[in-house]
Scaffold this motif. Structure first.
Motif, mmCIF file in Angstrom:
data_model
loop_
_atom_site.group_PDB
_atom_site.id
_atom_site.type_symbol
_atom_site.label_atom_id
_atom_site.label_comp_id
_atom_site.label_asym_id
_atom_site.label_seq_id
_atom_site.Cartn_x
_atom_site.Cartn_y
_atom_site.Cartn_z
ATOM 1 N N GLU A 73 0.828 -1.202 0.000
ATOM 2 C CA GLU A 73 0.000 0.000 0.000
ATOM 3 C C GLU A 73 0.864 1.255 0.000
ATOM 4 O OE1 GLU A 73 -3.523 2.199 2.600
ATOM 5 O OE2 GLU A 73 -3.014 0.091 2.994
ATOM 6 N N ALA A 74 1.975 1.225 0.768
ATOM 7 C CA ALA A 74 2.870 2.378 0.816
ATOM 8 C C ALA A 74 3.472 2.634 -0.563
ATOM 9 C CB ALA A 74 3.976 2.149 1.839
ATOM 10 N N ARG A 75 3.823 1.541 -1.265
ATOM 11 C CA ARG A 75 4.380 1.689 -2.615
ATOM 12 C C ARG A 75 3.351 2.291 -3.568
ATOM 13 N NH1 ARG A 75 8.635 -0.731 -5.679
ATOM 14 N NH2 ARG A 75 8.150 -0.657 -7.920
ATOM 15 N N GLU A 76 2.116 1.830 -3.461
ATOM 16 C CA GLU A 76 1.057 2.342 -4.343
ATOM 17 C C GLU A 76 0.822 3.829 -4.092
ATOM 18 O OE1 GLU A 76 -2.217 -0.166 -3.445
ATOM 19 O OE2 GLU A 76 -1.522 -1.836 -4.712
ATOM 20 N N ARG A 77 0.805 4.218 -2.811
ATOM 21 C CA ARG A 77 0.581 5.621 -2.481
ATOM 22 C C ARG A 77 1.766 6.488 -2.894
ATOM 23 N NH1 ARG A 77 -1.691 6.159 3.541
ATOM 24 N NH2 ARG A 77 -1.084 8.304 3.053
ATOM 25 N N ALA A 78 2.984 5.957 -2.742
ATOM 26 C CA ALA A 78 4.177 6.693 -3.155
ATOM 27 C C ALA A 78 4.186 6.897 -4.670
ATOM 28 C CB ALA A 78 5.435 5.958 -2.704
ATOM 29 N N ALA A 79 3.756 5.858 -5.405
ATOM 30 C CA ALA A 79 3.679 5.960 -6.868
ATOM 31 C C ALA A 79 2.665 7.040 -7.269
ATOM 32 C CB ALA A 79 3.295 4.615 -7.468
ATOM 33 N N LYS A 80 1.544 7.115 -6.523
ATOM 34 C CA LYS A 80 0.544 8.147 -6.809
ATOM 35 C C LYS A 80 1.100 9.543 -6.525
ATOM 36 C CE LYS A 80 -3.641 5.384 -6.047
ATOM 37 N NZ LYS A 80 -4.838 5.188 -5.177
ATOM 38 N N MET A 81 1.931 9.652 -5.467
ATOM 39 C CA MET A 81 2.546 10.938 -5.152
ATOM 40 C C MET A 81 3.483 11.369 -6.272
ATOM 41 S SD MET A 81 1.332 12.271 -2.436
ATOM 42 C CE MET A 81 2.476 13.646 -2.507
ATOM 43 N N LEU A 82 4.236 10.414 -6.825
ATOM 44 C CA LEU A 82 5.110 10.740 -7.953
ATOM 45 C C LEU A 82 4.284 11.257 -9.131
ATOM 46 C CD1 LEU A 82 7.765 7.849 -8.018
ATOM 47 C CD2 LEU A 82 8.177 10.266 -7.547
ATOM 48 N N GLU A 83 3.200 10.569 -9.408
ATOM 49 C CA GLU A 83 2.328 10.994 -10.500
ATOM 50 C C GLU A 83 1.770 12.391 -10.221
ATOM 51 O OE1 GLU A 83 1.626 9.568 -13.310
ATOM 52 O OE2 GLU A 83 1.992 7.414 -13.143
ATOM 53 N N MET A 84 1.432 12.640 -8.952
ATOM 54 C CA MET A 84 0.830 13.915 -8.572
ATOM 55 C C MET A 84 1.793 15.082 -8.821
ATOM 56 S SD MET A 84 -0.936 14.909 -4.914
ATOM 57 C CE MET A 84 -1.935 13.425 -4.952
ATOM 58 N N VAL A 85 3.112 14.836 -8.652
ATOM 59 C CA VAL A 85 4.087 15.903 -8.867
ATOM 60 C C VAL A 85 4.667 15.860 -10.286
ATOM 61 C CG1 VAL A 85 4.692 16.084 -6.431
ATOM 62 C CG2 VAL A 85 6.002 14.534 -7.897
#
Length: 325
Positions: free
Chosen positions: A130-142
Motif C-alpha cells: 500500500e505504501a508503494r502504491e501511495r508513493a507511486a501516486k505521489m510521484l504521479e501527482m508531482v
C-alpha cells in the motif's frame, strides 16, 4: 470575531553558541498564521529565515543551535514542550519541510520511490504494498511517471529532484508546510511549474505554509502575508498587498528599490548601502541603523518594538512610528 491562529510563534530566540562566539540568529520573533494561509519570510542571506523554520520543526543542530526563549504553538499545542519521541510523530505527518537544495536533500543510494514510501510507512501503519502504491501516486501527482519509482536521484534532473522532495514533504498531507527557497536551484520555467504545483496541492489539502524566499515576485504570487526579516528580527509585517503598495520600513523600501521594473527607466538600481549586520556583534538600538539614511541618535541607543502603524500593518522603526498620522 477574531479568527483563531493555527500556528503561533511567540518571542522566539535562537542562538548558535560555541566556545569562540555566540551567533544571535533569531531575536524575539513573534507571528501567527491562520489555517490554510501562506506567510512569506523575506530577507537577505543570513537574516535568520531558515533558522526560524528549523526551530519550528525542532531540527536545529544542537550543539551549537539552541532555542533560548519562546513558544511555538500548533493548534494550541506547544511544540517546545514535546519530547523528541513525540516530535517524531509531528515531523513529516503534521509538519513537513521542503529543504533548500534538492541536490543534497535526497539519499543518493536509495530509490526515490522508497524514500517517499518510507515516510508513509513510518507515520501510517500500512503494508509495503500500500505504501508503494501511495508513493507511486505521489510521484504521479508531482508530474513524474510512476514507472520511475525504482530509479535513483542521480537519474533525475534538478527540477525533477525538487518534485521528489515536494512529494516526500506532502506524502502524509501535513497541516503545515515549511518551504525553504523551493525554487532557488531551478531554472525560470521549472520554477513556475513547481510553484504552481505547490499552490495546487496546498489548496486541495488546505495546508498552512511558510514560504522562505529572496524573491519578492514569488511572495506576491503565493502569499497572503509577508514578514520582512533583518538581523533575526521582523522589521515589517502585514498583508502582502499593503506591504507592497505602502512599504514603510527603510529596509523594506530598500529591497523594493533594488528590484528592476519595466515601468522605471533607470540606468542603475539603488542598492542598500553597507553589509548585513554581524550576528555575533549586533549593534545597540535598531539593528538596521548603521545602513539607514533616516537614522538618528535615538536609533543607535533605543531598542524599537514592532508596533502596529495601521490595521494589520506592523513596523519596527522610530522614524515611521514618530510620524504624525
Amino acid at each position: 470575531m477574531e479568527k483563531k491562529a493555527y500556528l503561533s510563534v511567540e518571542n522566539l530566540t535562537v542562538k548558535y553558541i560555541t566556545s569562540d562566539e555566540t551567533v544571535n540568529a533569531v531575536n524575539n520573533v513573534s507571528f501567527s498564521l491562520e489555517k490554510g494561509k501562506t506567510l512569506g519570510l523575506v530577507g537577505e542571506t543570513g537574516a535568520g529565515k531558515t533558522t526560524i523554520a528549523r526551530a519550528i520543526l525542532r531540527i536545529l543542530q544542537s550543539p551549537p543551535g539552541e532555542i533560548t526563549e519562546g513558544k511555538i504553538y500548533i493548534n494550541g499545542k506547544n511544540l517546545l514542550e514535546l519530547s523528541e519521541k513525540e516530535m517524531y510523530q509531528v515531523r513529516g505527518n503534521q509538519v513537513s519541510m521542503i529543504f533548500q537544495d534538492p541536490m543534497t536533500a535526497l539519499n543518493p543510494v536509495i530509490t526515490v520511490g522508497k524514500q517517499i514510501s518510507e515516510v508513509i510507512r513510518y507515520h501510517e501503519k500500512v503494508s509495503k504494498k500500500e505504501a508503494r502504491e501511495r508513493a507511486a501516486k505521489m510521484l504521479e501527482m508531482v508530474g513524474i511517471p510512476a514507472e520511475r519509482f525504482d530509479e535513483y536521484p542521480h537519474q533525475f534532473s534538478g527540477g525533477m529532484k525538487q518534485r521528489v522532495v515536494i512529494a516526500i514533504a506532502l506524502a502524509c498531507s501535513p497541516d503545515l508546510l515549511l518551504a525553504d527557497e523551493p525554487t532557488t536551484a531551478l531554472d525560470v520555467t521549472i520554477q513556475a511549474q513547481v510553484l504552481e504545483l505547490i499552490r495546487g496541492l496546498q489548496k486541495s489539502n488546505n495546508t498552512t505554509m511558510i514560504l522562505i524566499t529572496h524573491d519578492l515576485g514569488v511572495v506576491a504570487e503565493m502569499c497572503e502575508q509577508v514578514a520582512i526579516i533583518y538581523a533575526g528580527e521582523i522589521v515589517e509585517m502585514g498583508d502582502v498587498l499593503e506591504i507592497y503598495e505602502n512599504p514603510r520600513h527603510p529596509y523594506t523600501i530598500g529591497l523594493f528599490r533594488a528590484i528592476p521594473t519595466l515601468e522605471d527607466d533607470k540606468e542603475k538600481l539603488e542598492p542598500i548601502p553597507g553589509m548585513m549586520t554581524d550576528p555575533t556583534n549586533l549593534p545597540k538600538g535598531c539593528k538596521f541603523h548603521p545602513r539607514c539614511k533616516f537614522a538618528t541618535e535615538e536609533c543607535s541607543c533605543r531598542e524599537m518594538e514592532l508596533k502596529e502603524i495601521s490595521a494589520g500593518h506592523f513596523c519596527r522603526c522610530a522614524h515611521v512610528q514618530g510620524e504624525k498620522t
